[in-house]
Design a protein around this motif. Structure first.
Motif, PDB file in Angstrom:
ATOM      1  N   ASP A  67       0.834  -1.203   0.000  1.00  0.00           N
ATOM      2  CA  ASP A  67       0.000   0.000   0.000  1.00  0.00           C
ATOM      3  C   ASP A  67       0.867   1.252   0.000  1.00  0.00           C
ATOM      4  OD1 ASP A  67      -1.914   1.959   0.291  1.00  0.00           O
ATOM      5  OD2 ASP A  67      -2.639   1.265   2.237  1.00  0.00           O
ATOM      6  N   GLU A  68       0.851   1.960  -1.123  1.00  0.00           N
ATOM      7  CA  GLU A  68       1.655   3.175  -1.256  1.00  0.00           C
ATOM      8  C   GLU A  68       1.199   4.261  -0.292  1.00  0.00           C
ATOM      9  OE1 GLU A  68       3.630   5.783  -4.839  1.00  0.00           O
ATOM     10  OE2 GLU A  68       1.775   4.706  -5.230  1.00  0.00           O
ATOM     11  N   ASN A  69      -0.045   4.208   0.115  1.00  0.00           N
ATOM     12  CA  ASN A  69      -0.599   5.218   1.010  1.00  0.00           C
ATOM     13  C   ASN A  69      -0.759   4.693   2.424  1.00  0.00           C
ATOM     14  OD1 ASN A  69      -0.958   7.127  -1.144  1.00  0.00           O
ATOM     15  ND2 ASN A  69      -2.649   5.837  -1.836  1.00  0.00           N
ATOM     16  N   SER A  71      -0.571   4.134   6.206  1.00  0.00           N
ATOM     17  CA  SER A  71      -0.369   5.036   7.332  1.00  0.00           C
ATOM     18  C   SER A  71      -0.870   4.349   8.584  1.00  0.00           C
ATOM     19  CB  SER A  71      -1.143   6.345   7.135  1.00  0.00           C
ATOM     20  OG  SER A  71      -2.532   6.116   7.244  1.00  0.00           O
ATOM     21  N   ASN A  74      -4.559   4.048   8.546  1.00  0.00           N
ATOM     22  CA  ASN A  74      -5.055   2.960   7.708  1.00  0.00           C
ATOM     23  C   ASN A  74      -4.841   1.609   8.382  1.00  0.00           C
ATOM     24  OD1 ASN A  74      -5.733   4.810   5.774  1.00  0.00           O
ATOM     25  ND2 ASN A  74      -3.987   4.402   4.466  1.00  0.00           N
TER      26      ASN A  74
END
Length: 111
Positions: A67-69, A71, A74
């Motif tokens: 997952d590039e995003n 956090s 998340n």
């Protein structure tokens, strides 16, 4: 950013967040230190079965490693119950250790 770089960044982040060194994670997945180091340095890339094992040990879903995003928010929302349970156990363990130490010190002072 490449898929491998995203994986490496997330692996490092989740490994550190779980409190493991490269050597500790390697032992837990039955690999050598050089294996994890090679992955994190971009020299090699693990096959799917090892990715699944790493995710299991780190208590995350395998997709989170890609997952590039990714956090903390998340992570928490994707597996809130596990996060809360693990955090509670760590806090309780820390408190028990501290309380035991304080009791032993108090008893030692009485003698």
């Amino acid at each position: 950013m490449t898929t491998q770089k995203i994986f490496i960044n997330n692996l490092k982040k989740y490994r550190k967040q779980a409190g493991y060194t490269q050597a500790q994670l390697a032992v837990l997945i039955d690999k050598s230190f050089n294996y994890i180091n090679g992955i994190e340095c971009g020299v090699s890339f693990p096959p799917p079965d090892v990715i699944d094992k790493i995710a299991e040990i780190l208590k995350i879903k395998p997709f989170q490693l890609f997952d590039e995003n990714g956090s903390t928010r998340n992570i928490i929302s994707s597996d809130r119950e596990t996060f809360i349970s693990d955090l509670s156990k760590k806090i309780i363990s820390t408190m028990e250790t501290k309380i035991q130490k304080d009791i032993f010190e108090a008893i030692k002072d009485i003698d």
